[in-house]
Design a protein around this motif. Structure first.
Motif, PDB file in Angstrom:
ATOM      1  N   TRP A 150     -55.804   8.863 -12.805  1.00 19.47           N
ATOM      2  CA  TRP A 150     -54.471   9.446 -12.877  1.00 19.47           C
ATOM      3  C   TRP A 150     -54.390  10.765 -12.122  1.00 19.47           C
ATOM      4  O   TRP A 150     -55.353  11.529 -12.082  1.00 19.47           O
ATOM      5  N   SER A 151     -53.234  11.051 -11.556  1.00 17.49           N
ATOM      6  CA  SER A 151     -53.039  12.283 -10.798  1.00 17.49           C
ATOM      7  C   SER A 151     -52.879  13.477 -11.726  1.00 17.49           C
ATOM      8  O   SER A 151     -52.580  13.335 -12.911  1.00 17.49           O
ATOM      9  N   GLU A 152     -53.075  14.651 -11.170  1.00 17.96           N
ATOM     10  CA  GLU A 152     -53.071  15.881 -11.955  1.00 17.96           C
ATOM     11  C   GLU A 152     -51.728  16.134 -12.633  1.00 17.96           C
ATOM     12  O   GLU A 152     -51.671  16.628 -13.760  1.00 17.96           O
ATOM     13  N   ASP A 153     -50.635  15.784 -11.954  1.00 14.09           N
ATOM     14  CA  ASP A 153     -49.328  16.016 -12.558  1.00 14.09           C
ATOM     15  C   ASP A 153     -49.125  15.174 -13.814  1.00 14.09           C
ATOM     16  O   ASP A 153     -48.555  15.639 -14.808  1.00 14.09           O
ATOM     17  N   VAL A 154     -49.630  13.941 -13.793  1.00 18.32           N
ATOM     18  CA  VAL A 154     -49.551  13.076 -14.977  1.00 18.32           C
ATOM     19  C   VAL A 154     -50.413  13.631 -16.102  1.00 18.32           C
ATOM     20  O   VAL A 154     -49.982  13.727 -17.262  1.00 18.32           O
ATOM     21  N   ILE A 155     -51.626  14.002 -15.761  1.00 15.63           N
ATOM     22  CA  ILE A 155     -52.563  14.505 -16.775  1.00 15.63           C
ATOM     23  C   ILE A 155     -52.036  15.783 -17.425  1.00 15.63           C
ATOM     24  O   ILE A 155     -52.149  15.954 -18.653  1.00 15.63           O
ATOM     25  N   ASN A 156     -51.457  16.674 -16.630  1.00 18.07           N
ATOM     26  CA  ASN A 156     -50.937  17.928 -17.187  1.00 18.07           C
ATOM     27  C   ASN A 156     -49.893  17.675 -18.266  1.00 18.07           C
ATOM     28  O   ASN A 156     -49.866  18.364 -19.296  1.00 18.07           O
ATOM     29  N   LYS A 157     -49.040  16.693 -18.031  1.00 17.63           N
ATOM     30  CA  LYS A 157     -48.001  16.375 -19.013  1.00 17.63           C
ATOM     31  C   LYS A 157     -48.581  15.608 -20.200  1.00 17.63           C
ATOM     32  O   LYS A 157     -48.256  15.879 -21.360  1.00 17.63           O
ATOM     33  N   PHE A 158     -49.440  14.652 -19.910  1.00 20.13           N
ATOM     34  CA  PHE A 158     -50.022  13.784 -20.928  1.00 20.13           C
ATOM     35  C   PHE A 158     -50.803  14.567 -21.978  1.00 20.13           C
ATOM     36  O   PHE A 158     -50.645  14.376 -23.186  1.00 20.13           O
ATOM     37  N   ILE A 159     -51.648  15.491 -21.513  1.00 18.92           N
ATOM     38  CA  ILE A 159     -52.589  16.163 -22.415  1.00 18.92           C
ATOM     39  C   ILE A 159     -52.021  17.453 -23.006  1.00 18.92           C
ATOM     40  O   ILE A 159     -52.740  18.185 -23.716  1.00 18.92           O
ATOM     41  N   SER A 160     -50.766  17.727 -22.773  1.00 21.34           N
ATOM     42  CA  SER A 160     -50.134  18.933 -23.308  1.00 21.34           C
ATOM     43  C   SER A 160     -50.327  19.049 -24.823  1.00 21.34           C
ATOM     44  O   SER A 160     -50.328  18.045 -25.544  1.00 21.34           O
ATOM     45  N   ASN A 161     -50.513  20.268 -25.296  1.00 27.43           N
ATOM     46  CA  ASN A 161     -50.685  20.493 -26.743  1.00 27.43           C
ATOM     47  C   ASN A 161     -49.526  19.936 -27.560  1.00 27.43           C
ATOM     48  O   ASN A 161     -49.699  19.551 -28.724  1.00 27.43           O
ATOM     49  N   SER A 162     -48.347  19.842 -26.952  1.00 32.27           N
ATOM     50  CA  SER A 162     -47.187  19.324 -27.671  1.00 32.27           C
ATOM     51  C   SER A 162     -47.283  17.817 -27.921  1.00 32.27           C
ATOM     52  O   SER A 162     -46.506  17.268 -28.714  1.00 32.27           O
ATOM     53  N   ASN A 163     -48.240  17.156 -27.265  1.00 34.35           N
ATOM     54  CA  ASN A 163     -48.388  15.698 -27.414  1.00 34.35           C
ATOM     55  C   ASN A 163     -49.530  15.297 -28.349  1.00 34.35           C
ATOM     56  O   ASN A 163     -49.870  14.112 -28.419  1.00 34.35           O
ATOM     57  N   ILE A 164     -50.139  16.234 -29.058  1.00 37.61           N
ATOM     58  CA  ILE A 164     -51.304  15.914 -29.893  1.00 37.61           C
ATOM     59  C   ILE A 164     -50.987  14.802 -30.893  1.00 37.61           C
ATOM     60  O   ILE A 164     -51.729  13.808 -30.995  1.00 37.61           O
ATOM     61  N   ASP A 165     -49.903  14.915 -31.621  1.00 35.26           N
ATOM     62  CA  ASP A 165     -49.559  13.895 -32.615  1.00 35.26           C
ATOM     63  C   ASP A 165     -49.232  12.558 -31.964  1.00 35.26           C
ATOM     64  O   ASP A 165     -49.631  11.490 -32.462  1.00 35.26           O
ATOM     65  N   LEU A 166     -48.510  12.606 -30.847  1.00 31.40           N
ATOM     66  CA  LEU A 166     -48.146  11.378 -30.135  1.00 31.40           C
ATOM     67  C   LEU A 166     -49.380  10.619 -29.663  1.00 31.40           C
ATOM     68  O   LEU A 166     -49.516   9.404 -29.899  1.00 31.40           O
ATOM     69  N   LEU A 167     -50.318  11.314 -29.023  1.00 32.71           N
ATOM     70  CA  LEU A 167     -51.523  10.671 -28.507  1.00 32.71           C
ATOM     71  C   LEU A 167     -52.418  10.187 -29.635  1.00 32.71           C
ATOM     72  O   LEU A 167     -53.056   9.122 -29.529  1.00 32.71           O
ATOM     73  N   THR A 168     -52.475  10.940 -30.714  1.00 30.91           N
ATOM     74  CA  THR A 168     -53.260  10.513 -31.879  1.00 30.91           C
ATOM     75  C   THR A 168     -52.731   9.189 -32.408  1.00 30.91           C
ATOM     76  O   THR A 168     -53.509   8.276 -32.747  1.00 30.91           O
ATOM     77  N   GLY A 169     -51.425   9.046 -32.441  1.00 31.57           N
ATOM     78  CA  GLY A 169     -50.814   7.799 -32.904  1.00 31.57           C
ATOM     79  C   GLY A 169     -51.129   6.636 -31.985  1.00 31.57           C
ATOM     80  O   GLY A 169     -51.427   5.523 -32.455  1.00 31.57           O
ATOM     81  N   TYR A 170     -51.083   6.865 -30.672  1.00 30.71           N
ATOM     82  CA  TYR A 170     -51.421   5.815 -29.709  1.00 30.71           C
ATOM     83  C   TYR A 170     -52.858   5.340 -29.903  1.00 30.71           C
ATOM     84  O   TYR A 170     -53.143   4.128 -29.942  1.00 30.71           O
ATOM     85  N   TYR A 171     -53.783   6.290 -30.001  1.00 33.38           N
ATOM     86  CA  TYR A 171     -55.195   5.941 -30.146  1.00 33.38           C
ATOM     87  C   TYR A 171     -55.442   5.191 -31.454  1.00 33.38           C
ATOM     88  O   TYR A 171     -56.222   4.235 -31.509  1.00 33.38           O
ATOM     89  N   GLN A 172     -54.797   5.624 -32.509  1.00 32.12           N
ATOM     90  CA  GLN A 172     -55.029   5.008 -33.821  1.00 32.12           C
ATOM     91  C   GLN A 172     -54.669   3.530 -33.817  1.00 32.12           C
ATOM     92  O   GLN A 172     -55.303   2.722 -34.508  1.00 32.12           O
ATOM     93  N   LYS A 173     -53.671   3.144 -33.037  1.00 29.82           N
ATOM     94  CA  LYS A 173     -53.224   1.749 -32.998  1.00 29.82           C
ATOM     95  C   LYS A 173     -54.215   0.821 -32.297  1.00 29.82           C
ATOM     96  O   LYS A 173     -54.240  -0.379 -32.563  1.00 29.82           O
ATOM     97  N   ILE A 174     -55.040   1.367 -31.382  1.00 29.48           N
ATOM     98  CA  ILE A 174     -55.883   0.486 -30.551  1.00 29.48           C
ATOM     99  C   ILE A 174     -57.373   0.768 -30.687  1.00 29.48           C
ATOM    100  O   ILE A 174     -58.181   0.196 -29.945  1.00 29.48           O
ATOM    101  N   THR A 175     -57.754   1.616 -31.634  1.00 31.95           N
ATOM    102  CA  THR A 175     -59.152   2.040 -31.752  1.00 31.95           C
ATOM    103  C   THR A 175     -59.690   1.701 -33.139  1.00 31.95           C
ATOM    104  O   THR A 175     -58.978   1.808 -34.135  1.00 31.95           O
ATOM    105  N   ASN A 176     -60.986   1.292 -33.175  1.00 23.77           N
ATOM    106  CA  ASN A 176     -61.591   1.057 -34.492  1.00 23.77           C
ATOM    107  C   ASN A 176     -61.838   2.401 -35.183  1.00 23.77           C
ATOM    108  O   ASN A 176     -61.841   3.456 -34.540  1.00 23.77           O
ATOM    109  N   GLN A 177     -62.083   2.354 -36.502  1.00 22.40           N
ATOM    110  CA  GLN A 177     -62.101   3.571 -37.305  1.00 22.40           C
ATOM    111  C   GLN A 177     -63.195   4.544 -36.871  1.00 22.40           C
ATOM    112  O   GLN A 177     -62.964   5.755 -36.768  1.00 22.40           O
ATOM    113  N   ASP A 178     -64.404   4.021 -36.627  1.00 22.48           N
ATOM    114  CA  ASP A 178     -65.512   4.906 -36.242  1.00 22.48           C
ATOM    115  C   ASP A 178     -65.205   5.633 -34.929  1.00 22.48           C
ATOM    116  O   ASP A 178     -65.436   6.846 -34.796  1.00 22.48           O
ATOM    117  N   GLN A 179     -64.705   4.881 -33.952  1.00 24.11           N
ATOM    118  CA  GLN A 179     -64.397   5.470 -32.660  1.00 24.11           C
ATOM    119  C   GLN A 179     -63.208   6.442 -32.771  1.00 24.11           C
ATOM    120  O   GLN A 179     -63.202   7.500 -32.148  1.00 24.11           O
TER     121      GLN A 179
END
Length: 377
Positions: A150-179
């Motif tokens: 991914w390009s830097e402009d995408v990453i800057n927006k994606f990993i923003s501190n304001s997206n912590i809850d959003l990204l956590t929710g995405y990961y929780q849906k597709i990841t096993n518990q240990d991971q």
């Protein structure tokens, strides 16, 4: 969402990386309808045109030419001379790269227009540079050879501190518990001086590249980026990293081969009364008079393509030169000897420092730190 609304393009500069990427994408992702294109300056080496010709055969589809000038209404027969006239004979330089802007970027962006487009860029996994990123919302760059595609402009927006809850929710849906427990510990740490954006991205990539890609893809669906408009994007399943050795392997196995100007040629130089043998080559694609060339590459051009060297000299007038040293001075026999001597000693110092043999691929890597990714990849 419909995949047919998205255009896929891949620019071929005539360099090794973009050539290898075109082969890589054609074989690995045949379902993607990629338009391959090139932007010709009219002042490339013959070896560059030969490479593009061989690629046409291997790819099985025509490499389109994006034109930068109106040929019918210009007194000049090539784009470089056309734009040089418009700039009053002012040669391009690292500080004024009108060549890249007018002959590479402008025709590309004109061709794309406002169409949602994904552009695949051949920056390798062993390089630390970003390349050309458009400021147009309809154009998105993807880097298939890198671990982080991914390009830097995408990453800057994606990993923003304001997206912590959003990204956590995405990961929780597709990841096993240990991971998920491990990944959550990274996600919950805000970006700060103690935990930088780079550290956070690398931690997530180290945990699982494919999972990272899937979460970025889900995030992009909430944006106007072209990838987010796709129902499926096959590169999210890719965790391959391609380095310079991989690039040369792709080119050799495909039958396209390595661009001839990369092949090292032997030269002789007298040092302390002894005749030493070194090798030189060109380290990049682009115009034969590119101002990013090292002095030893100018010597290579002088000795291997003397007619082109003379043509490059003819452009130098009224104080405009390709580098701080006019080509007429660089071509003097004593300067050629001095440049070869300096190159030979520098290469051998590096060999001794590393206590290993420095390959011609290593010399290319050393030379890649400076330059314009739009032309050279």
């Amino acid at each position: 969402m419909s995949n047919t609304k998205i255009k896929h393009v891949l620019g071929i500069s005539g360099g090794k990386d973009s050539a290898a990427l075109s082969i890589y994408m054609a074989k690995k992702y045949p379902s993607l309808d990629i338009d391959y294109y090139t932007c010709d300056t009219g002042r490339e080496l013959k070896e560059t045109y030969d490479l593009i010709g061989r690629l046409n055969s291997v790819l099985g589809k025509e490499i389109k030419l994006y034109k930068s000038m109106d040929e019918e209404n210009s007194p000049r027969d090539n784009p470089f001379d056309h734009f040089l006239d418009l700039y009053g004979g002012y040669l391009p330089s690292p500080q004024a790269r009108w060549c890249t802007k007018k002959m590479k970027i402008a025709p590309f962006e004109k061709e794309i227009g406002g169409h949602p487009t994904i552009s695949y860029v051949g920056i390798r996994g062993d390089e630390d540079r970003e390349g050309y990123i458009s400021n147009k919302e309809n154009l998105q760059s993807i880097f298939p050879f890198r671990r982080n595609i991914w390009s830097e402009d995408v990453i800057n927006k994606f990993i923003s501190n304001s997206n912590i809850d959003l990204l956590t929710g995405y990961y929780q849906k597709i990841t096993n518990q240990d991971q998920f427990t491990l990944i959550k510990s990274y996600l919950e740490q805000p970006i700060s001086i103690q935990f930088t954006q780079s550290q956070k991205i690398n931690a997530l990539l180290d945990a699982d590249v494919k999972l990272f890609n899937k979460v970025v893809f889900e995030y992009l669906k909430t944006t106007d980026y072209p990838v987010g408009k796709l129902d499926h994007f096959p590169l999210v399943e890719d965790d391959e990293l391609v380095t310079i050795d991989g690039v040369f392997d792709i080119l050799e196995k495909s039958g396209v081969g390595i661009p001839a100007y990369y092949k090292p040629l032997e030269y002789e130089v007298e040092i302390n009364g002894e005749i030493k043998k070194g090798t030189y080559a060109r380290s990049r694609s682009g115009c034969f008079f590119c101002f990013y060339q090292q002095k030893i590459e100018w010597v290579w051009l002088l000795e291997q393509h003397p007619t082109l060297y003379s043509e490059a000299m003819e452009y130098e007038k009224e104080g405009y030169t390709w580098s701080e040293e006019p080509l007429a001075d660089l071509a003097k026999p004593e300067r050629v000897v001095a440049i070869k001597k300096d190159h030979y000693l520098r290469v051998n110092r590096q060999k001794n420092k590393n206590r290993s043999t420095t390959s011609w691929q290593d010399e290319i890597l050393d030379a890649e730190g400076e330059g314009c990714a739009t032309c050279f990849i």
